[in-house]
Enzyme design. Structure first.
Site, short mmCIF file in Angstrom:
data_model
loop_
_atom_site.label_atom_id
_atom_site.label_comp_id
_atom_site.label_asym_id
_atom_site.label_seq_id
_atom_site.Cartn_x
_atom_site.Cartn_y
_atom_site.Cartn_z
N ASP A 8 0.81 -1.23 0.00
CA ASP A 8 0.00 0.00 0.00
C ASP A 8 0.84 1.28 0.00
O ASP A 8 1.58 1.54 0.95
CB ASP A 8 -0.90 0.03 1.23
N GLU A 39 -4.04 2.09 -3.31
CA GLU A 39 -5.35 2.52 -2.81
C GLU A 39 -5.29 3.62 -1.75
O GLU A 39 -6.31 4.22 -1.44
CB GLU A 39 -6.13 1.33 -2.27
N ASN A 40 -4.10 3.91 -1.21
CA ASN A 40 -3.96 5.00 -0.24
C ASN A 40 -3.06 6.11 -0.76
O ASN A 40 -2.55 6.91 0.02
CB ASN A 40 -3.37 4.47 1.07
N HIS A 68 -10.52 1.45 -0.09
CA HIS A 68 -10.55 2.90 -0.31
C HIS A 68 -10.59 3.28 -1.80
O HIS A 68 -10.38 4.44 -2.14
CB HIS A 68 -9.33 3.56 0.34
N HIS A 153 -6.65 -8.12 -0.46
CA HIS A 153 -6.71 -6.96 0.43
C HIS A 153 -7.66 -7.27 1.57
O HIS A 153 -8.89 -7.23 1.40
CB HIS A 153 -7.20 -5.75 -0.39
N HIS A 178 -3.30 -4.22 2.97
CA HIS A 178 -4.29 -3.51 3.80
C HIS A 178 -3.81 -3.17 5.20
O HIS A 178 -4.10 -2.09 5.70
CB HIS A 178 -5.61 -4.28 3.90
N HIS A 180 -0.73 -2.75 6.38
CA HIS A 180 0.40 -1.82 6.35
C HIS A 180 1.62 -2.27 7.14
O HIS A 180 2.59 -1.52 7.24
CB HIS A 180 -0.02 -0.42 6.83
#
Length: 263
Positions: A8, A39-40, A68, A153, A178, A180
C-alpha cells in the site's frame, strides 16, 4: 519470470518514494512485471487519475486497490478506461472497472487478480473465495493463462492465510495488503503458490500505519475523534519479489523487500 510487488502506497511521501525508486528497484531485482497497490496514494485515501498515470509512467505494470478505491470521486470514470487499474473483483455486479486483467509479456500471458476480504472490513461484499475460484477457471480454461498473481486486500491474518491455502496450486502467488505492516511468513506453499500475509506499506516510517503518531495515540487514550494526517519524513518501502516458472505457473521463490527512502 520475476514479479515485483509493492504494498500500500500511503500519501504523497509514499508515492514520491515509489516513483523515485521504482526503476532502480526493477533493475536491482531484474523484475519483468511490477504490481503496486495504490489505494492509499491520494492523501492516504484512494487514488486519482493523475497519480495512477504517474505510477504507471514510473514503471508500474498494474495498480491494485482495496476498500478505499472509491474515496476519490474522479477515479470512477478513469477506472472504466484504464484496464490496468483494478478494483476488488468481489464488488457487486455493475460496479465500474474490473477485478482482473491479463497482459501479454515475453514470458507469456500474466493475469493479476485483486480481491478483498470480508472479515472486519466490508462483510457485505460478495464471497472472494468463490468469485476468485470462478475467475481462475476462466483465466486458465478460456484464456490459457498460467501465471496468476493475486493481491488479497484483507484485515485478518486468518482470512488471508485461509485464502492462500485455498488457492495453493491454482495461482502463482497470493500476497496480502491492507494492514500496512509487513509480515515475516513468506513461503512457497506445498502446491507451488508463493504466499505472504502482508507486503507492508510504502509510507512514512515514523508513523502509525502512515499517519501522524500523536493524534492516533490520543484517540486511543481519550476515545475522542481526531484527524489523522499522513505523516512526513523518510519512507519505509515494503514489498516482495516472486520468481515463477512460466512453463508451469508455479512459484520457485518469494523474498520480502524492505528499504528506507529518504525524502
Amino acid at each position: 519470470m520475476r514479479i515485483l510487488f509493492l504494498g500500500d502506497v500511503v500519501g504523497e511521501p509514499g508515492r514520491k518514494a515509489v516513483i523515485k525508486r521504482l526503476k532502480s528497484l526493477k533493475d536491482q531485482h531484474r523484475a519483468d512485471f511490477i504490481v503496486v497497490n495504490g489505494e492509499n496514494a491520494a492523501g492516504g485515501r484512494g487514488i486519482t487519475p493523475k497519480i495512477c498515470i504517474e505510477l504507471m509512467r514510473a514503471g508500474a505494470t498494474v495498480i491494485t486497490t482495496g476498500d478505499h478505491v472509491w474515496d476519490q470521486q474522479e477515479i470512477v470514470s478513469h477506472i472504466t478506461t484504464e484496464p490496468r487499474l483494478l478494483r476488488p473483483i468481489n464488488w457487486p455486479a455493475g460496479t465500474p472497472g474490473a477485478g482482473s486483467v491479463v497482459l501479454d509479456t515475453d514470458h507469456g500471458k500474466v493475469a493479476v487478480i485483486n480481491a478483498q476480504g470480508r472479515s472486519f472490513i466490508q462483510p457485505a461484499l460478495d464471497n472472494p473465495f468463490t468469485l476468485v475460484e470462478e475467475e481462475i477457471s476462466r483465466l486458465r480454461d478460456e484464456l490459457g493463462v498460467k501465471i496468476i498473481f493475486v493481491d488479497f486486500h484483507a484485515e485478518t491474518t486468518s482470512e488471508k492465510i485461509a485464502f492462500g491455502r485455498c488457492f495453493d496450486g491454482s495461482v502463482s502467488a497470493v500476497v496480502g495488503t491492507h494492514t500496512h505492516v509487513q509480515t515475516a511468513d513468506e513461503r512457497v506453499l506445498p502446491g507451488g503458490t508463493a504466499y505472504l500475509t502482508d507486503a507492508g506499506m510504502c509510507g512514512p516510517d515514523e508513523s502509525i500505519l502512515g499517519r501522524n503518531i500523536d493524534p492516533i495515540v490520543e484517540r486511543f487514550v481519550t476515545l475522542m475523534p481526531k484527524r489523522f494526517p499522513v505523516a512526513k519524513g523518510r519512507v519505509r518501502l515494503c514489498g516482495a519479489v516472486i520468481d515463477i516458472d512460466p512453463e508451469t505457473g508455479k512459484a520457485n521463490a518469494i523474498d520480502r523487500i524492505q528499504e528506507i527512502v529518504e525524502p
